[in-house]
Scaffold this active site. Structure first.
Site, short mmCIF file in Angstrom:
data_model
loop_
_atom_site.label_atom_id
_atom_site.label_comp_id
_atom_site.label_asym_id
_atom_site.label_seq_id
_atom_site.Cartn_x
_atom_site.Cartn_y
_atom_site.Cartn_z
N HIS A 19 3.19 0.20 -1.75
CA HIS A 19 2.17 0.73 -2.67
C HIS A 19 1.78 2.15 -2.27
CE1 HIS A 19 1.12 -3.73 -2.99
NE2 HIS A 19 1.40 -3.40 -4.23
N ASP A 68 10.60 -4.54 -8.16
CA ASP A 68 10.48 -5.38 -9.35
C ASP A 68 11.34 -4.77 -10.46
OD1 ASP A 68 8.42 -7.25 -8.35
OD2 ASP A 68 7.23 -5.43 -8.20
O1 PAF Z 1 3.75 -5.36 -9.94
C1 PAF Z 1 2.56 -5.74 -9.94
O2 PAF Z 1 1.85 -5.67 -8.93
C2 PAF Z 1 1.98 -6.32 -11.22
O3 PAF Z 1 2.93 -7.03 -11.93
C3 PAF Z 1 1.30 -5.26 -12.10
C4 PAF Z 1 2.29 -4.24 -12.63
C5 PAF Z 1 0.20 -4.57 -11.32
C6 PAF Z 1 0.66 -5.96 -13.32
O4 PAF Z 1 -0.27 -6.92 -12.93
#
Ligand code: PAF
Length: 279
Positions: free
Chosen positions: A37, A151
């Site tokens: 993140h 993802d």
């Molecule tokens: O990837 C994630 O953390 C979630 O799927 C997101 C994009 C924040 C949506 O809740």
């Protein structure tokens, strides 16, 4: 860093900044932040004057109630990490703020994207992801949206969503950050014991095995061998597939088509996903 809890307040703050000509970048998360993140936050800061992060565990995207209940929450540490990265705004809405009483649920046409891989194994998951991201983008009107390539399928689904709804934001896809030993950073890793963490390396090993040994022709033996690496490490496999970049499964390779290997597997009820591009 300014923390907002109310949708109307963050929207008017951001719209004001946009009127002043500031570029807005947005990193949506479900909290339990890790270096993956933070890499999105860093990339966001490089290209935008205002960096917004949201932290919302979206109940609508969990098809497994236990996964939802056990999803890690580390808000205090998240705030500290975001402040260290000079994030400008954090949005931490309640469920009622995201889905108020008058919220109208709708169905998103995602075609085959929600019938394969994650879509097949997590019914309704991508509908929930689209619902929350559309809502978040209506609250945080941003120039740039940042998503992690771990993802891979979510990135494709959200690119499709943004295109089909003609939302005026640019998607930026950011490379997966891995631990030194290859394990992809994930909030769910926090639930793994040390032993399970060691076993989880088999995911990276299986992907790397495929990348290093793939040859044109039939792919079955290669996939079987990679699955054995996971099974020997106590993983239950949801899928391990080799696809083209649009997620069409390939059982035979022409030796030229660029590939993605995608895996989802569970250890002790903790489900991990990862992927790797070839070349
Ligand atoms: O990837 C994630 O953390 C979630 O799927 C997101 C994009 C924040 C949506 O809740």
């Amino acid at each position: 860093m300014i923390i907002f809890k109310q949708a109307s307040e963050i929207t008017s703050y951001i719209d004001n900044q946009r009127l002043k000509g500031k570029k807005i970048g947005f990193v949506p998360t479900m909290g339990a932040l890790h270096l993956g993140h933070l890499s999105l936050i860093q990339q966001c800061r490089e290209k935008n004057e205002i960096t917004v992060c949201s932290s919302f565990i979206n109940p609508a995207q969990f098809n497994n109630p236990e996964d939802f209940q056990k999803y890690p929450i580390t808000l205090e540490n998240d705030i500290k990490l975001l402040e260290e990265e000079d994030c400008d705004i954090l949005f931490i809405p309640s469920v009622e703020e995201i889905y108020p009483e008058n919220f109208e649920k709708k169905h998103y046409e995602l075609g085959y994207l929600e019938q394969v891989l994650e879509g097949k194994h997590r019914p309704g998951h991508f509908q929930g992801v689209c619902m929350v991201v559309e809502r978040l983008l209506s609250i945080v009107r941003c120039d740039n949206l940042y998503l992690g390539k771990k993802d891979y399928q979510q990135c494709m689904v959200l690119s499709h969503l943004i295109q089909s709804l003609k939302i005026n934001t640019q998607i930026n896809l950011i490379d997966t950050i891995r631990e030194n030993n290859g394990l992809a950073m994930s909030s769910r890793n926090q639930r793994l014991s040390d032993d399970e963490k060691n076993k989880a390396l088999s995911i990276f090993k299986a992907l790397t095995y495929i990348k290093n040994n793939i040859k044109a022709g039939d792919l079955k033996t290669l996939i079987d061998n990679a699955e054995t690496i996971l099974i020997e490490n106590d993983f239950l496999i949801d899928y391990l597939e080799i696809t083209d970049q649009k997620l069409n499964t390939l059982l035979d390779w022409d030796g030229k088509t660029p590939l993605v290997v995608l895996v989802a597997a569970t250890i002790n009820n903790i489900r991990l996903i990862d992927n790797m591009n070839i070349p």
